[in-house]
Write an enzyme that holds these catalytic residues in place. Structure first.
Site, PDB file in Angstrom:
ATOM      1  N   LYS A   1       2.822  -4.013  -4.323  1.00 59.80           N
ATOM      2  CA  LYS A   1       3.789  -4.328  -3.423  1.00 59.80           C
ATOM      3  C   LYS A   1       5.174  -4.128  -4.081  1.00 59.80           C
ATOM      4  CE  LYS A   1       2.723  -8.896  -3.004  1.00 59.80           C
ATOM      5  NZ  LYS A   1       1.844  -8.808  -3.867  1.00 59.80           N
TER       6      LYS A   1
ATOM      7  N   ARG B   1      -2.057  -2.783 -16.421  1.00 58.50           N
ATOM      8  CA  ARG B   1      -0.548  -3.151 -16.497  1.00 58.50           C
ATOM      9  C   ARG B   1      -0.165  -3.866 -17.867  1.00 58.50           C
ATOM     10  NH1 ARG B   1       1.911  -5.724 -11.202  1.00 58.50           N
ATOM     11  NH2 ARG B   1       1.356  -7.662 -11.760  1.00 58.50           N
TER      12      ARG B   1
ATOM     13  N   ARG C   1       4.611 -16.413   1.523  1.00 56.94           N
ATOM     14  CA  ARG C   1       3.486 -16.552   0.788  1.00 56.94           C
ATOM     15  C   ARG C   1       2.594 -17.648   1.310  1.00 56.94           C
ATOM     16  NH1 ARG C   1       4.779 -13.445  -4.241  1.00 56.94           N
ATOM     17  NH2 ARG C   1       2.735 -13.662  -5.564  1.00 56.94           N
TER      18      ARG C   1
ATOM     19  N   ARG D   1      -4.009 -16.642  -9.207  1.00 56.70           N
ATOM     20  CA  ARG D   1      -3.191 -16.196  -8.480  1.00 56.70           C
ATOM     21  C   ARG D   1      -3.892 -15.390  -7.156  1.00 56.70           C
ATOM     22  NH1 ARG D   1      -0.702 -12.130 -12.405  1.00 56.70           N
ATOM     23  NH2 ARG D   1       0.640 -11.232 -10.920  1.00 56.70           N
TER      24      ARG D   1
ATOM     25  N   ARG E   1       3.779  -9.554 -18.783  1.00 57.28           N
ATOM     26  CA  ARG E   1       4.088 -10.648 -17.849  1.00 57.28           C
ATOM     27  C   ARG E   1       2.915 -11.836 -18.420  1.00 57.28           C
ATOM     28  NH1 ARG E   1       4.316  -9.297 -11.455  1.00 57.28           N
ATOM     29  NH2 ARG E   1       3.513 -11.512 -11.372  1.00 57.28           N
TER      30      ARG E   1
END
Ligand code: AMP
Length: 198
Positions: free
Chosen positions: A13, A127, A88, A150, A139
């Site tokens: 996204k 990532r 969300r 998540r 992160r």
């Protein structure tokens, strides 16, 4: 042009939002980025946001709805926005709809980036690895355990929005696992912008 991007963590996204705002010339509003900025503050609120994000859970609807309403009232969002990470939950979606309605605004597109969970897990681990290799900070929530939380939050709280927006004839779905350029091309087709319009 008011666009919402939906999709599980790691579906792309953020990457895609960055690419399409160049075409549609409206701001990219990432609630994850807004919260990561808030989490830097040396305050009780900052610390709460930090802990919630690191756990993989969602911050409260009240907090995020207030932040988004304020952000979209700024002049640069008058022509629209690409929202990444919001809404969300069903409560966020309904409150957001009411707010837009009161302002005489509507969403133009809600676009779902579809992606398989196993592949998402690999993507997010890559990532984090790349961030470590390039010396940038990974992160805090890009690890296997938090990703599971998540993904569960996405499946339980966010996925029902797909049906919500489908019923309102706003939803389009795109295969988020294609090459990045192909996903962008599909997105631009949906929103009817740029050279890739069919
Ligand atoms: P993201 O960068 O979109 O993956 O978001 C990172 C984290 O920020 C999420 O795991 C949540 O803790 C928090 N977050 C971002 N957007 C929202 C939202 N709309 N509602 C609640 N929490 C959010």
């Amino acid at each position: 042009m008011r666009i919402v991007l939906l999709g599980p963590p790691g579906a792309g996204k953020g990457t895609q939002a960055t690419r399409i705002v160049d075409e549609v010339r409206v701001p990219h509003l990432s609630t994850g980025d807004m919260l990561r900025a808030a989490a830097l503050a040396d305050t009780e609120f900052g610390s709460e946001v930090r802990q919630t994000m690191a756990s993989g859970q969602l911050v409260s609807d009240q907090v995020i709805v207030a932040a988004v309403m304020e952000r979209i009232s700024l002049p640069d969002a008058r022509r629209g926005f690409v929202l990444d990470g919001f809404p969300r939950t069903m409560s966020q979606a309904v409150t957001f709809d009411d707010h837009l309605d009161r302002q005489g605004m509507t969403l133009d597109h809600v676009i779902e980036l579809r992606a398989d969970e196993e592949i998402l897990l690999d993507r997010i681990m890559t990532r984090a690895q790349q961030a470590r290799e390039t010396g940038s900070a990974a992160r805090a929530d890009d690890n296997r355990d938090t990703l599971k939380v998540r993904l569960d939050a996405y499946n339980e709280l966010t996925a029902p929005l797909i049906e919500y927006y489908r019923e309102r004839s706003l939803l389009r779905s795109i295969d988020g696992l294609q090459a990045v350029d192909d996903v962008t091309a599909d997105l631009l087709k949906v929103i009817g912008s740029g050279s890739s319009v069919a």
